[in-house]
Design a protein around this motif. Sequence first.
Motif, PDB file in Angstrom:
ATOM      1  N   MET A   1     -19.602   9.609   5.468  1.00  0.00           N
ATOM      2  CA  MET A   1     -19.587  10.971   6.000  1.00  0.00           C
ATOM      3  C   MET A   1     -19.925  10.978   7.489  1.00  0.00           C
ATOM      4  SD  MET A   1     -18.728  13.591   4.721  1.00  0.00           S
ATOM      5  CE  MET A   1     -18.925  15.268   4.391  1.00  0.00           C
ATOM      6  N   ARG A   2     -20.774  10.080   7.935  1.00  0.00           N
ATOM      7  CA  ARG A   2     -21.167  10.008   9.338  1.00  0.00           C
ATOM      8  C   ARG A   2     -19.951   9.699  10.200  1.00  0.00           C
ATOM      9  NH1 ARG A   2     -25.602   5.712  11.195  1.00  0.00           N
ATOM     10  NH2 ARG A   2     -24.452   4.617   9.629  1.00  0.00           N
ATOM     11  N   ASN A   3     -19.087   8.798   9.766  1.00  0.00           N
ATOM     12  CA  ASN A   3     -17.887   8.468  10.532  1.00  0.00           C
ATOM     13  C   ASN A   3     -16.927   9.655  10.573  1.00  0.00           C
ATOM     14  OD1 ASN A   3     -18.910   5.955  10.891  1.00  0.00           O
ATOM     15  ND2 ASN A   3     -17.547   4.909   9.463  1.00  0.00           N
ATOM     16  N   LEU A   4     -16.778  10.343   9.449  1.00  0.00           N
ATOM     17  CA  LEU A   4     -15.899  11.509   9.405  1.00  0.00           C
ATOM     18  C   LEU A   4     -16.402  12.596  10.349  1.00  0.00           C
ATOM     19  CD1 LEU A   4     -13.469  12.916   8.139  1.00  0.00           C
ATOM     20  CD2 LEU A   4     -15.002  13.765   6.367  1.00  0.00           C
ATOM     21  N   ILE A   5     -17.688  12.874  10.356  1.00  0.00           N
ATOM     22  CA  ILE A   5     -18.278  13.875  11.261  1.00  0.00           C
ATOM     23  C   ILE A   5     -18.100  13.428  12.705  1.00  0.00           C
ATOM     24  CG2 ILE A   5     -20.438  14.957  11.990  1.00  0.00           C
ATOM     25  CD1 ILE A   5     -21.252  14.976   9.040  1.00  0.00           C
ATOM     26  N   SER A   6     -18.267  12.161  13.002  1.00  0.00           N
ATOM     27  CA  SER A   6     -18.083  11.635  14.361  1.00  0.00           C
ATOM     28  C   SER A   6     -16.656  11.849  14.828  1.00  0.00           C
ATOM     29  CB  SER A   6     -18.401  10.142  14.422  1.00  0.00           C
ATOM     30  OG  SER A   6     -19.729   9.894  14.093  1.00  0.00           O
ATOM     31  N   ILE A   7     -15.685  11.586  13.928  1.00  0.00           N
ATOM     32  CA  ILE A   7     -14.283  11.766  14.295  1.00  0.00           C
ATOM     33  C   ILE A   7     -13.991  13.247  14.558  1.00  0.00           C
ATOM     34  CG2 ILE A   7     -11.917  11.645  13.410  1.00  0.00           C
ATOM     35  CD1 ILE A   7     -12.742   9.046  11.983  1.00  0.00           C
TER      36      ILE A   7
ATOM     37  N   MET B   1       0.845  -1.168   0.000  1.00  0.00           N
ATOM     38  CA  MET B   1       0.000   0.000   0.000  1.00  0.00           C
ATOM     39  C   MET B   1       0.890   1.232   0.000  1.00  0.00           C
ATOM     40  SD  MET B   1      -2.862   0.768   2.745  1.00  0.00           S
ATOM     41  CE  MET B   1      -3.917   2.067   2.581  1.00  0.00           C
ATOM     42  N   LYS B   2       0.616   2.116  -0.909  1.00  0.00           N
ATOM     43  CA  LYS B   2       1.367   3.351  -1.014  1.00  0.00           C
ATOM     44  C   LYS B   2       0.499   4.493  -0.541  1.00  0.00           C
ATOM     45  CE  LYS B   2       4.273   2.091  -4.850  1.00  0.00           C
ATOM     46  NZ  LYS B   2       4.685   2.433  -6.185  1.00  0.00           N
ATOM     47  N   VAL B   3       1.070   5.333   0.338  1.00  0.00           N
ATOM     48  CA  VAL B   3       0.320   6.471   0.873  1.00  0.00           C
ATOM     49  C   VAL B   3       1.037   7.726   0.415  1.00  0.00           C
ATOM     50  CG1 VAL B   3      -0.466   7.617   2.956  1.00  0.00           C
ATOM     51  CG2 VAL B   3      -0.389   5.131   2.873  1.00  0.00           C
ATOM     52  N   SER B   4       0.271   8.605  -0.183  1.00  0.00           N
ATOM     53  CA  SER B   4       0.808   9.886  -0.617  1.00  0.00           C
ATOM     54  C   SER B   4      -0.272  10.936  -0.460  1.00  0.00           C
ATOM     55  CB  SER B   4       1.275   9.809  -2.071  1.00  0.00           C
ATOM     56  OG  SER B   4       0.166   9.681  -2.927  1.00  0.00           O
ATOM     57  N   GLU B   5       0.064  12.177  -0.888  1.00  0.00           N
ATOM     58  CA  GLU B   5      -0.931  13.232  -0.730  1.00  0.00           C
ATOM     59  C   GLU B   5      -2.117  13.059  -1.649  1.00  0.00           C
ATOM     60  OE1 GLU B   5       0.836  16.653  -3.541  1.00  0.00           O
ATOM     61  OE2 GLU B   5       1.790  16.441  -1.602  1.00  0.00           O
ATOM     62  N   ASN B   6      -2.005  12.260  -2.630  1.00  0.00           N
ATOM     63  CA  ASN B   6      -3.114  12.030  -3.555  1.00  0.00           C
ATOM     64  C   ASN B   6      -3.894  10.769  -3.229  1.00  0.00           C
ATOM     65  OD1 ASN B   6      -2.475  14.304  -5.031  1.00  0.00           O
ATOM     66  ND2 ASN B   6      -0.991  13.212  -6.313  1.00  0.00           N
ATOM     67  N   THR B   7      -3.538  10.079  -2.155  1.00  0.00           N
ATOM     68  CA  THR B   7      -4.237   8.856  -1.776  1.00  0.00           C
ATOM     69  C   THR B   7      -5.605   9.244  -1.265  1.00  0.00           C
ATOM     70  OG1 THR B   7      -2.129   7.897  -1.101  1.00  0.00           O
ATOM     71  CG2 THR B   7      -4.114   6.790  -0.362  1.00  0.00           C
ATOM     72  N   SER B   8      -6.598   8.559  -1.773  1.00  0.00           N
ATOM     73  CA  SER B   8      -7.958   8.855  -1.338  1.00  0.00           C
ATOM     74  C   SER B   8      -8.435   7.770  -0.399  1.00  0.00           C
ATOM     75  CB  SER B   8      -8.882   8.972  -2.541  1.00  0.00           C
ATOM     76  OG  SER B   8      -8.972   7.742  -3.199  1.00  0.00           O
ATOM     77  N   ILE B   9      -9.259   8.219   0.546  1.00  0.00           N
ATOM     78  CA  ILE B   9      -9.832   7.291   1.520  1.00  0.00           C
ATOM     79  C   ILE B   9     -11.329   7.367   1.354  1.00  0.00           C
ATOM     80  CG2 ILE B   9     -10.127   6.806   3.958  1.00  0.00           C
ATOM     81  CD1 ILE B   9      -7.451   8.132   4.445  1.00  0.00           C
ATOM     82  N   SER B  10     -11.883   6.247   1.299  1.00  0.00           N
ATOM     83  CA  SER B  10     -13.327   6.220   1.165  1.00  0.00           C
ATOM     84  C   SER B  10     -13.906   5.848   2.524  1.00  0.00           C
ATOM     85  CB  SER B  10     -13.668   5.236   0.064  1.00  0.00           C
ATOM     86  OG  SER B  10     -14.670   4.385   0.409  1.00  0.00           O
TER      87      SER B  10
END
Length: 128
Positions: free
Chosen positions: A13-19, A1-10
């Motif tokens: 939205m409910r989890n993102l708001i909770s975090i 797995m490569k992580v960079s600034e262009n890596t997208s995470i799916s």
Amino acid sequence: MKVSENTSISMPMRNLISIVITVAIGVWAYFGVIETLNKHSTTLELMQKDLEANSEFRIKYPRGELGQSSGEAELFMLVEHMSGLIESMDTELKGMRNNKITIDFLKEQVSKLQVDVEKLIRNGNGAH
């Protein structure tokens, strides 16, 4: 797995708001605790300064190192004045100590003189 600034995470939205909300609540709680600690620290510092000032006053005031208040100065002046009055009254009383004895002696002498004068008058030495 490569992580960079262009890596997208799916992620939903409910989890993102909770975090985000959880992080916001954590930051708010952290700063609330820090604020309370700062208040207590300030209170302790003020109390410590008051305690030191009180200790200094408690030690120096009875020794007279802090001077006198105006009320105390006035009281000392009144005490000195009253002391002078008491001394003069004491002197006067000492001078009056023998007055009763002197008055009693003089009463006896006047009574004797009256008796002697009456005897002279009765004997005819006083009638012309």
